[in-house]
Design a protein around this motif. Structure first.
Motif: not given
Ligand SMILES: [Zn+2]
Length: 250
Positions: A164-170
């Motif tokens: 959630a913090e560092l990348a896309d949710p998918k």
């Protein structure tokens, strides 16, 4: 706890037989890294799922004094099996190898074990978990306590906590998180920036050519990866696995 290992003796098989006997009596926790030989897009090496848990295991061993068993660098590959270079093994093979290694560790007196898998495919994880279950059931109790304690996890169980913090949710296979982690561990193995893409597998159908649903072999955006992100994710996983080692020691 503090590390009492001889410097450089983080691997179980770098000990002598005498040292191994002593380590077993001391109740050392053993981490068994499991990887795979699997396509990870054009930008990451086939050993991506092997070098991640091995790196984590060695760092945890450096900090806690636990030991790292020689890794097993093969796994069950489904979606990516038809890409060049992917080498899959059967469910029964992985189950048997894992069960044999766990039984042998236990027979040698190592009864606190963590299987840390870099590959997190569902059937792959089930094979490891069933092997652990069988050894735990077979070994039963000793002095009213469960004789053998085994944890089975993927380092992605913890990496996902930072998605959630560092990348896309998918974000997924060979995406931002995985690319960043390899950049931090083995920058010399990064082949290119990678191509952002996604896949859309059929929900229920078993297909002959799953690769047609993700021709790039990537699920996520590798171009958003940085070494700093990778270091942060790896540090988080190391901290969490240290807690597991301490839980097994208690
Ligand atoms: Zn992977």
């Amino acid at each position: 706890m503090t590390n009492t290992n001889t410097p450089g003796h983080l691997w179980l098989d770098e000990l002598s037989t005498t040292e191994a006997a002593k380590a077993a009596i001391e109740g050392k926790v053993v981490i068994f890294p499991v990887g795979s030989v699997e396509e990870h897009g054009e930008h990451l090496p086939l050993c991506t799922d092997s070098i991640q848990p091995e790196y984590i295991a060695l760092e945890v061993a450096r900090k806690t004094g636990c030991l790292v068993a020689p890794p097993f660098r093969y796994g069950i590959i489904n979606a990516g099996r038809n890409f060049p270079g992917s080498l899959t093994i059967q469910f029964s093979t992985l189950f048997s190898v894992a069960k044999d290694i766990l039984s042998e560790l236990s027979r040698n007196g190592f009864n606190r074990i963590i299987i840390l898998s870099g590959h997190a495919g569902s059937s792959h994880m089930v094979a490891l978990r069933l092997a652990a279950q069988e050894v735990v059931y077979q070994n039963g109790e000793q002095n009213g306590k469960q004789r053998t304690r085994i944890m089975v996890l993927s380092d992605y169980d913890f990496a996902d906590e930072l998605t959630a913090e560092l990348a896309d949710p998918k974000d997924g296979h060979a995406g931002t998180i995985e690319t960043a982690r390899v950049m931090a561990i083995r920058p010399d193995l990064i082949k290119s920036k990678g191509i952002p893409s996604t896949y859309d597998m059929p929900r229920f159908e078993v297909v002959l050519h799953p690769e047609q649903y993700f021709p790039s072999g990537v699920h996520g955006d590798p171009t958003a990866a940085t070494t700093e992100k990778g270091q942060k994710i790896n540090a988080h996983i190391i901290a969490q696995v240290i807690k597991l080692v301490e839980e097994l020691e208690s």
